[in-house]
Design a protein around this motif. Sequence first.
Motif, PDB file in Angstrom:
ATOM      1  N   ALA A 139       8.644  -2.088  -0.150  1.00  0.00           N
ATOM      2  CA  ALA A 139      10.085  -1.905   0.033  1.00  0.00           C
ATOM      3  C   ALA A 139      10.867  -2.550  -1.109  1.00  0.00           C
ATOM      4  N   GLY A 140      11.899  -1.860  -1.572  1.00  0.00           N
ATOM      5  CA  GLY A 140      12.799  -2.377  -2.586  1.00  0.00           C
ATOM      6  C   GLY A 140      12.260  -2.374  -4.004  1.00  0.00           C
ATOM      7  N   CYS A 141      11.036  -1.951  -4.197  1.00  0.00           N
ATOM      8  CA  CYS A 141      10.443  -1.930  -5.538  1.00  0.00           C
ATOM      9  C   CYS A 141      10.787  -0.634  -6.268  1.00  0.00           C
ATOM     10  N   HIS A 142      10.656  -0.676  -7.576  1.00  0.00           N
ATOM     11  CA  HIS A 142      10.829   0.520  -8.394  1.00  0.00           C
ATOM     12  C   HIS A 142       9.541   1.338  -8.372  1.00  0.00           C
ATOM     13  N   ASP A 143       9.681   2.643  -8.652  1.00  0.00           N
ATOM     14  CA  ASP A 143       8.542   3.550  -8.710  1.00  0.00           C
ATOM     15  C   ASP A 143       8.911   4.702  -9.622  1.00  0.00           C
ATOM     16  N   CYS A 144       7.927   5.294 -10.258  1.00  0.00           N
ATOM     17  CA  CYS A 144       8.181   6.467 -11.100  1.00  0.00           C
ATOM     18  C   CYS A 144       7.534   7.709 -10.505  1.00  0.00           C
ATOM     19  N   PHE A 145       7.063   7.605  -9.285  1.00  0.00           N
ATOM     20  CA  PHE A 145       6.444   8.739  -8.607  1.00  0.00           C
ATOM     21  C   PHE A 145       7.166   9.027  -7.293  1.00  0.00           C
ATOM     22  N   ALA A 146       7.398  10.293  -7.026  1.00  0.00           N
ATOM     23  CA  ALA A 146       7.810  10.723  -5.697  1.00  0.00           C
ATOM     24  C   ALA A 146       6.522  11.061  -4.965  1.00  0.00           C
ATOM     25  N   GLY A 147       6.419  10.677  -3.734  1.00  0.00           N
ATOM     26  CA  GLY A 147       5.176  10.996  -3.039  1.00  0.00           C
ATOM     27  C   GLY A 147       5.112  10.351  -1.685  1.00  0.00           C
ATOM     28  N   SER A 201      17.302   7.300   2.996  1.00  0.00           N
ATOM     29  CA  SER A 201      16.404   6.399   3.722  1.00  0.00           C
ATOM     30  C   SER A 201      15.201   5.971   2.878  1.00  0.00           C
ATOM     31  N   GLU A 202      15.010   6.628   1.729  1.00  0.00           N
ATOM     32  CA  GLU A 202      13.850   6.307   0.901  1.00  0.00           C
ATOM     33  C   GLU A 202      14.198   5.836  -0.508  1.00  0.00           C
ATOM     34  N   VAL A 203      15.313   6.335  -1.078  1.00  0.00           N
ATOM     35  CA  VAL A 203      15.667   6.032  -2.467  1.00  0.00           C
ATOM     36  C   VAL A 203      17.103   5.516  -2.514  1.00  0.00           C
ATOM     37  N   SER A 216      13.984   2.179  -0.972  1.00  0.00           N
ATOM     38  CA  SER A 216      14.873   1.506  -0.025  1.00  0.00           C
ATOM     39  C   SER A 216      14.186   0.270   0.559  1.00  0.00           C
ATOM     40  N   ALA A 217      14.993  -0.603   1.111  1.00  0.00           N
ATOM     41  CA  ALA A 217      14.487  -1.825   1.735  1.00  0.00           C
ATOM     42  C   ALA A 217      13.793  -1.550   3.067  1.00  0.00           C
ATOM     43  N   THR A 218      13.869  -0.317   3.560  1.00  0.00           N
ATOM     44  CA  THR A 218      13.265   0.014   4.845  1.00  0.00           C
ATOM     45  C   THR A 218      11.918   0.730   4.719  1.00  0.00           C
ATOM     46  N   LYS A 219      11.429   0.934   3.507  1.00  0.00           N
ATOM     47  CA  LYS A 219      10.123   1.585   3.331  1.00  0.00           C
ATOM     48  C   LYS A 219       9.041   0.728   3.977  1.00  0.00           C
ATOM     49  N   ASP A 220       7.982   1.371   4.501  1.00  0.00           N
ATOM     50  CA  ASP A 220       6.951   0.606   5.201  1.00  0.00           C
ATOM     51  C   ASP A 220       6.007  -0.144   4.263  1.00  0.00           C
ATOM     52  N   VAL A 221       5.931   0.243   3.010  1.00  0.00           N
ATOM     53  CA  VAL A 221       5.173  -0.515   2.013  1.00  0.00           C
ATOM     54  C   VAL A 221       5.975  -0.575   0.720  1.00  0.00           C
TER      55      VAL A 221
END
Length: 179
Positions: free
Chosen positions: A60-68, A129-131, A53-58
């Motif tokens: 934000a808005g990027c793709h990721d292949c890990f949940a964590g 809020s995260e994905v 999400s655009a609200t992540k603290d680091v």
Amino acid sequence: MAEDELIAEYDERGTPVGIVARSVMRARGLWHAATAVLVLSPDGARVYVHRRSATKDVFAGCHDCFAGGVVAAGETPDECAHRELAEELGVTGVTPTPMFTFRYVDPPIRYHAFVYEVRWSGPIVWQPSEVVAGEWLTIAELTARLADPSWPFVPDGRMAFERWLARRTGSRSAADGRP
């Protein structure tokens, strides 16, 4: 995630040394620990990739292949891996398999990464809020997208995936960051 949640502070060697507010850790660039869980299809051929999400603290808005996420005060990395997998992607009832650890340093971010994987065939349920989006990609598709420097992907996730892939393929040079 509350900005003032208490997290486990680690030292440079990877030893828990205390408790600190997340906001203080971010402001001072303190060492901490975080988990990263790679979600694979049951046959291991596909990886679940999501957009943060655009609200992540680091990142934000990027793709990721890990949940964590960051290891909380009083929490072990294994407990954090279970919690984050359930919170971010709604994946429960599986035990993440520890794969490896590494140090990630990109000032002001400094942490010890505990990398896991799971095989999953059930539904994916995002924490809004995260994905904000997600899809299954083959390992080859993900590798091809990562080769495109314009594709916004979290740098720590890129490093973790490259190390995971090197272990899977037996390529020592990729795991060590050498050409």
